[in-house]
Design a protein around this motif. Sequence first.
Motif, PDB file in Angstrom:
ATOM      1  N   PHE A  12      41.747  45.610  41.852  1.00 36.03           N
ATOM      2  CA  PHE A  12      41.090  44.842  40.806  1.00 36.03           C
ATOM      3  C   PHE A  12      40.139  45.741  40.029  1.00 36.03           C
ATOM      4  CE2 PHE A  12      37.403  42.278  39.411  1.00 36.03           C
ATOM      5  CZ  PHE A  12      38.049  41.414  38.557  1.00 36.03           C
ATOM      6  N   VAL A  30      38.654  38.687  45.209  1.00 32.72           N
ATOM      7  CA  VAL A  30      38.559  38.177  43.833  1.00 32.72           C
ATOM      8  C   VAL A  30      39.741  37.258  43.555  1.00 32.72           C
ATOM      9  CG1 VAL A  30      38.487  38.808  41.388  1.00 32.72           C
ATOM     10  CG2 VAL A  30      37.436  40.317  43.077  1.00 32.72           C
ATOM     11  N   SER A  70      41.402  35.300  39.937  1.00 33.46           N
ATOM     12  CA  SER A  70      41.238  35.304  38.476  1.00 33.46           C
ATOM     13  C   SER A  70      42.140  34.262  37.845  1.00 33.46           C
ATOM     14  CB  SER A  70      41.560  36.689  37.912  1.00 33.46           C
ATOM     15  OG  SER A  70      42.928  36.985  38.066  1.00 33.46           O
ATOM     16  N   PRO A  86      32.653  30.733  45.565  1.00 38.06           N
ATOM     17  CA  PRO A  86      32.441  32.000  44.869  1.00 38.06           C
ATOM     18  C   PRO A  86      30.981  32.430  44.916  1.00 38.06           C
ATOM     19  CG  PRO A  86      32.704  30.222  43.284  1.00 38.06           C
ATOM     20  CD  PRO A  86      33.009  29.643  44.638  1.00 38.06           C
ATOM     21  N   ALA A 113      37.110  35.808  36.340  1.00 36.42           N
ATOM     22  CA  ALA A 113      37.311  36.364  37.677  1.00 36.42           C
ATOM     23  C   ALA A 113      36.151  35.920  38.546  1.00 36.42           C
ATOM     24  CB  ALA A 113      37.378  37.885  37.641  1.00 36.42           C
ATOM     25  N   PHE A 123      34.188  36.385  42.163  1.00 40.19           N
ATOM     26  CA  PHE A 123      33.961  37.219  43.339  1.00 40.19           C
ATOM     27  C   PHE A 123      33.666  36.286  44.519  1.00 40.19           C
ATOM     28  CE2 PHE A 123      32.493  39.845  39.728  1.00 40.19           C
ATOM     29  CZ  PHE A 123      33.313  40.935  39.888  1.00 40.19           C
TER      30      PHE A 123
END
Length: 376
Positions: free
Chosen positions: A129, A190, A192, A316, A373, A375
């Motif tokens: 990524f 991650v 996305s 996240p 995206a 994390f």
Amino acid sequence: MSDNEGVRFKAASARGGDWRQATLACLAELGETPAEANLGFLYGTSPLAGDLDHILALLRDTTRVETWVGTVGGGIASSGVEYHEEPAVSIMVAALPEDGFRVFQPVVDSLAPFQAEHGEWIERHGPFFGIVHGDPRNAKIDQVLSELSAATSTFLVGGLSAAPEAMPQIAGRVVEGGLSGVLFDPGLAVVSGLSQGCSLIGQQRLVTECERNVIKTLDGRPALEVLKEDIGEILARDLRRIGGYIHVAFPIPGTDTGDYLVRNLIGLDLERQLVGVGELVTEGQAIQFCRRDNASAEQDLKRMLSDVKARADRPPKAAVYFSCLARGPHLFGPQSEELRLLRDELGDLPLVGFYANGEISNNRLYGYTGVLALFL
């Protein structure tokens, strides 16, 4: 890898009368920097394009974070807030494993210098990524993007800088040209997603005759005749109304999510029934017309957010968001509705990003899209 317990993020954004006021206000909102923070993201609005070096120096002195990446955009994004056309900055600092990321300076055309400098790290870490920023003035930016993604086997997100004149990027220092950014070790989890700002209309057509970016016939019929048929009788009566509303979608071969690239209509020849588009076309290529409107964009953004949340195996920790400069207040409204929608769906988590002159997802350059995206 899935143990990300040591990874921490913290973000802030602010406006001001000039670069110093905006940066100091942003730092005040950020508060104490995590002691382990070792990577920073910095996005500034276009009025600050000439001040990134001053902003970067102040951020380094105050946060003690040495390594930063970022650029300038038509606007900047933060959690629930976006700023446009005024001096404003959005920053995020991250505490990551020391060897878990790699910042690289612009790849302008050839990958050779990049591979010589970073090849050994890439071979050891196998990045999956990356976050990248590109210069829209570079005629080879599409090629560089595709080759970089292939050479590193990396899924890339990001966007092209947007400012009236200077197009600075930050990759450890202030730079220009090409494609720069940061690659991450697979240890950073991650997910996305990509949201299209347009909805398809009519049916898919085949280009049967064309010259460069001018479509002469679709399905063997005059191109303008087909366009009028697909947009409907009301719009066809006055083609002046379709500017900025009707676009051309190029389906992406092999995608299992129905993705497409959106390009502008750039001219109509009423006498010869020709349609000019902002992309080179070839005979046998599939296209479809599409429209850009608030309802379609909002519906698809909610779909994308629902999808990424479903694919995330844990809450996240932070996010980056790259949106088209034609979205934001132009599509969602003037009160940060686009970013508020993200906050409503994701929660008030650290988030940074910018409004770009083209958005990057995987190995392609899009338009009118939002790229997210998370994390984890």
